[in-house]
Design an enzyme around this catalytic site. Structure first.
Site, PDB file in Angstrom:
ATOM      1  N   ARG A  31       0.819  -1.221   0.000  1.00  0.00           N
ATOM      2  CA  ARG A  31       0.000   0.000   0.000  1.00  0.00           C
ATOM      3  C   ARG A  31       0.847   1.264   0.000  1.00  0.00           C
ATOM      4  NH1 ARG A  31      -5.398  -1.038   1.851  1.00  0.00           N
ATOM      5  NH2 ARG A  31      -5.963  -2.831   0.592  1.00  0.00           N
ATOM      6  N   ARG A  35      -3.832   6.482   0.024  1.00  0.00           N
ATOM      7  CA  ARG A  35      -4.314   7.682   0.711  1.00  0.00           C
ATOM      8  C   ARG A  35      -3.284   8.396   1.559  1.00  0.00           C
ATOM      9  NH1 ARG A  35      -9.429   5.104   3.298  1.00  0.00           N
ATOM     10  NH2 ARG A  35      -7.921   3.409   3.214  1.00  0.00           N
ATOM     11  N   ARG A  44      -6.892  11.100  -7.582  1.00  0.00           N
ATOM     12  CA  ARG A  44      -8.103  10.297  -7.403  1.00  0.00           C
ATOM     13  C   ARG A  44      -9.362  11.146  -7.227  1.00  0.00           C
ATOM     14  NH1 ARG A  44      -9.100   5.695  -5.035  1.00  0.00           N
ATOM     15  NH2 ARG A  44     -11.184   6.489  -5.342  1.00  0.00           N
ATOM     16  N   ASP A  80      -6.667  -3.727  -7.491  1.00  0.00           N
ATOM     17  CA  ASP A  80      -7.218  -4.277  -6.261  1.00  0.00           C
ATOM     18  C   ASP A  80      -7.441  -5.764  -6.456  1.00  0.00           C
ATOM     19  OD1 ASP A  80      -8.378  -3.184  -3.531  1.00  0.00           O
ATOM     20  OD2 ASP A  80      -9.600  -4.872  -4.161  1.00  0.00           O
ATOM     21  N   TYR A 155     -14.598 -12.225   0.746  1.00  0.00           N
ATOM     22  CA  TYR A 155     -15.375 -11.055   0.302  1.00  0.00           C
ATOM     23  C   TYR A 155     -16.663 -11.482  -0.399  1.00  0.00           C
ATOM     24  CZ  TYR A 155     -11.717  -7.785   1.595  1.00  0.00           C
ATOM     25  OH  TYR A 155     -10.828  -7.034   2.315  1.00  0.00           O
TER      26      TYR A 155
HETATM   27  O1  CP3 Z   1       0.108   0.362  -3.141  1.00  0.00           O
HETATM   28  C1  CP3 Z   1      -0.362  -0.799  -3.229  1.00  0.00           C
HETATM   29  O2  CP3 Z   1      -0.157  -1.676  -2.368  1.00  0.00           O
HETATM   30  C2  CP3 Z   1      -1.067  -1.204  -4.528  1.00  0.00           C
HETATM   31  C3  CP3 Z   1      -2.426  -1.268  -4.575  1.00  0.00           C
HETATM   32  C4  CP3 Z   1      -3.329  -2.187  -3.781  1.00  0.00           C
HETATM   33  C5  CP3 Z   1      -4.643  -1.793  -3.443  1.00  0.00           C
HETATM   34  N1  CP3 Z   1      -5.297  -2.869  -2.936  1.00  0.00           N
HETATM   35  C6  CP3 Z   1      -5.192  -0.462  -3.694  1.00  0.00           C
HETATM   36  C7  CP3 Z   1      -6.332  -0.012  -2.877  1.00  0.00           C
HETATM   37  C8  CP3 Z   1      -3.175  -3.519  -3.389  1.00  0.00           C
HETATM   38  C9  CP3 Z   1      -1.961  -4.395  -3.480  1.00  0.00           C
HETATM   39  C10 CP3 Z   1      -4.432  -3.938  -2.860  1.00  0.00           C
HETATM   40  C11 CP3 Z   1      -4.715  -5.301  -2.430  1.00  0.00           C
HETATM   41  C12 CP3 Z   1      -5.839  -5.541  -1.540  1.00  0.00           C
HETATM   42  N2  CP3 Z   1      -7.131  -5.059  -1.638  1.00  0.00           N
HETATM   43  C13 CP3 Z   1      -5.806  -6.426  -0.445  1.00  0.00           C
HETATM   44  C14 CP3 Z   1      -4.596  -7.205  -0.025  1.00  0.00           C
HETATM   45  C15 CP3 Z   1      -3.683  -6.324   0.736  1.00  0.00           C
HETATM   46  C16 CP3 Z   1      -4.067  -6.115   2.165  1.00  0.00           C
HETATM   47  O3  CP3 Z   1      -4.250  -4.949   2.532  1.00  0.00           O
HETATM   48  O4  CP3 Z   1      -4.151  -7.094   2.909  1.00  0.00           O
HETATM   49  C17 CP3 Z   1      -7.066  -6.436   0.152  1.00  0.00           C
HETATM   50  C18 CP3 Z   1      -7.476  -7.219   1.378  1.00  0.00           C
HETATM   51  C19 CP3 Z   1      -7.896  -5.584  -0.618  1.00  0.00           C
HETATM   52  C20 CP3 Z   1      -9.333  -5.280  -0.396  1.00  0.00           C
HETATM   53  C21 CP3 Z   1      -9.461  -3.813  -0.135  1.00  0.00           C
HETATM   54  N3  CP3 Z   1      -9.559  -2.864  -1.125  1.00  0.00           N
HETATM   55  C22 CP3 Z   1      -9.400  -3.142   1.099  1.00  0.00           C
HETATM   56  C23 CP3 Z   1      -9.294  -3.802   2.460  1.00  0.00           C
HETATM   57  C24 CP3 Z   1      -9.472  -1.765   0.832  1.00  0.00           C
HETATM   58  C25 CP3 Z   1      -9.328  -0.612   1.786  1.00  0.00           C
HETATM   59  C26 CP3 Z   1     -10.620  -0.080   2.289  1.00  0.00           C
HETATM   60  C27 CP3 Z   1     -10.406   1.317   2.829  1.00  0.00           C
HETATM   61  O5  CP3 Z   1     -10.705   2.263   2.085  1.00  0.00           O
HETATM   62  O6  CP3 Z   1      -9.937   1.444   3.967  1.00  0.00           O
HETATM   63  C28 CP3 Z   1      -9.581  -1.612  -0.554  1.00  0.00           C
HETATM   64  C29 CP3 Z   1      -9.633  -0.354  -1.306  1.00  0.00           C
HETATM   65  C30 CP3 Z   1      -8.305   0.074  -1.819  1.00  0.00           C
HETATM   66  N4  CP3 Z   1      -7.443  -0.730  -2.500  1.00  0.00           N
HETATM   67  C31 CP3 Z   1      -7.747   1.367  -1.729  1.00  0.00           C
HETATM   68  C32 CP3 Z   1      -6.526   1.332  -2.405  1.00  0.00           C
HETATM   69  C33 CP3 Z   1      -5.559   2.446  -2.640  1.00  0.00           C
HETATM   70  C34 CP3 Z   1      -8.397   2.568  -1.086  1.00  0.00           C
HETATM   71  C35 CP3 Z   1      -9.373   3.132  -2.058  1.00  0.00           C
HETATM   72  C36 CP3 Z   1      -9.344   4.618  -2.104  1.00  0.00           C
HETATM   73  O7  CP3 Z   1      -8.253   5.228  -2.051  1.00  0.00           O
HETATM   74  O8  CP3 Z   1     -10.444   5.173  -2.262  1.00  0.00           O
END
Ligand code: CP3
Length: 348
Positions: A31, A35, A44, A80, A155
């Protein structure tokens, strides 16, 4: 295919994955885009998460932002884990501050009809973005990624993020044949998604099984490992390092390595020397600074970073990372200092 330059092949991150000597310990952050970066919030603005994941220009820009800012040793593709599910037609959304949401959760055999195979031409924006990125990144490796079958199933079955995974476990223990078929279907989708990324030029992959730490080892071995192994083994022919990571997986580390990982990701609960002992020989480790530690005074952060480096020396290869993703309120300055410290302290 992956016609990599000598500089890319010899990148410290890839050398560490292969357990070869490195000039310094490579570092990147799960990550690292997102944000915590003002430049991310800016691009974004007014674009939904899923729309951003389908636009090669945005994928490229967001993936490059942390590489420019921190000088990390690898880029992680911006997407994602649920994107391939969206691409095969599953009705889902990614809600800000919540995560993936599936309005009609999966509960029965009939729901498998909603999970057809992922055809590579269903995700042209992924191929295009990887190509753009590989050209921009030069000697910096790009990590492709996908969600492991258990975490994706969680999920789909819960309908969104879940603390206790009660519906997932009810289905796993109560309808094991259906659960196995679902995980097998998800394994094929994730394997196809990883293959698209590597064939377009990604030089490593990470398989995220973020929530599998909810299971005891015996049940992981019985219900989950076969599907994760199917993903990792089905991309073995591509010849890129495979990282496998989950949270709360201290009791599963050896099995996760046995599922076919070259590198096992470790959260902050198990020191890396102990993790390397549990995983056994022939694997590198990745991790594992607590992502909450970065909120402590710098002297504490520096000391904990040195502890991670010291414990990591017990492993055959070490890639420095956090024990889970960067928290949204993290000060990017602190991450920049950690990168510099890791590089300086580990230089040989
Ligand atoms: O920088 C990076 O690591 C690359 C991008 C990345 C994202 N999601 C972007 C994202 C990666 C590798 C993921 C994988 C992902 N997504 C996982 C495995 C990694 C982990 O954290 O264990 C999981 C479980 C998800 C499912 C998911 N998608 C979650 C838990 C969330 C966060 C919810 C929140 O907003 O708190 C997302 C959304 C997400 N994925 C965001 C980003 C940048 C946030 C969306 C936003 O900025 O509006």
């Amino acid at each position: 295919m992956n016609a990599s330059s000598p500089a890319l092949r010899d990148a410290p991150f890839l050398r560490a994955c292969r357990r070869e000597p490195v000039p310094y310990t490579p570092v990147w952050f799960m990550r690292q885009a997102g944000r915590s970066l003002p430049e991310y919030r800016q691009v974004r603005e007014g674009v939904s998460m899923l729309d951003a994941c389908m636009r090669p220009d945005l994928i490229t820009e967001i993936t490059l932002q942390p590489v420019r800012r921190y000088g990390v040793d690898a880029a992680i593709f911006f997407s994602d884990i649920v994107l391939p599910l969206k691409a095969v037609g599953v009705d889902l959304d990614i809600k800000p501050g919540v995560g993936p949401v599936v309005p009609e959760p999966f509960r029965g055999w009939i729901d498998l009809d909603r999970l057809p195979a992922l055809e590579p031409d269903a995700v042209p924006y992924i191929t295009e973005a990887v190509r753009l990125l590989v050209a921009e990144l030069g000697p910096v490796p790009l990590i492709g990624f996908g969600g492991a079958p258990f975490t994706l199933a969680s999920y789909l079955i819960e309908g969104g993020p879940s603390r206790h995974h009660e519906h997932t476990k009810a289905l796993m223990y109560g309808a094991p044949d259906l659960f196995a078929t679902l995980l097998d279907r998800l394994a094929d989708i994730t394997a196809a998604f990883l293959r698209v990324q590597v064939e377009a030029g990604a030089s490593a992959v990470q398989l995220f099984d973020s929530w599998v730490g909810a299971l005891p080892a015996a049940d992981y071995a019985k219900y989950v490992l076969p599907a994760s192994r199917k993903v990792l083994e089905s991309i073995a022919d591509l010849g890129v390092p495979r990282i496998h990571f989950g949270v709360g997986t201290g009791e599963l580390l050896r099995l996760m390595g046995e599922a076919g990982a070259d590198v096992v990701g470790v959260d902050w609960r198990v020191p890396l020397d102990e993790a390397a002992r549990r995983i056994g020989p022939g694997k590198a480790v990745q991790g594992n600074l607590d992502p909450a530690i970065v909120f402590a005074p710098w002297e504490v952060v520096a000391e904990k970073t040195r502890e991670v480096l010291a414990a990591g020396r017990a492993a055959e290869g070490h890639i420095f990372n956090l024990g889970h993703g960067v928290l949204p309120d993290t000060d990017p300055e602190v991450l920049a200092r950690i990168v510099d410290l890791v590089h300086a302290e580990s230089a040989r």
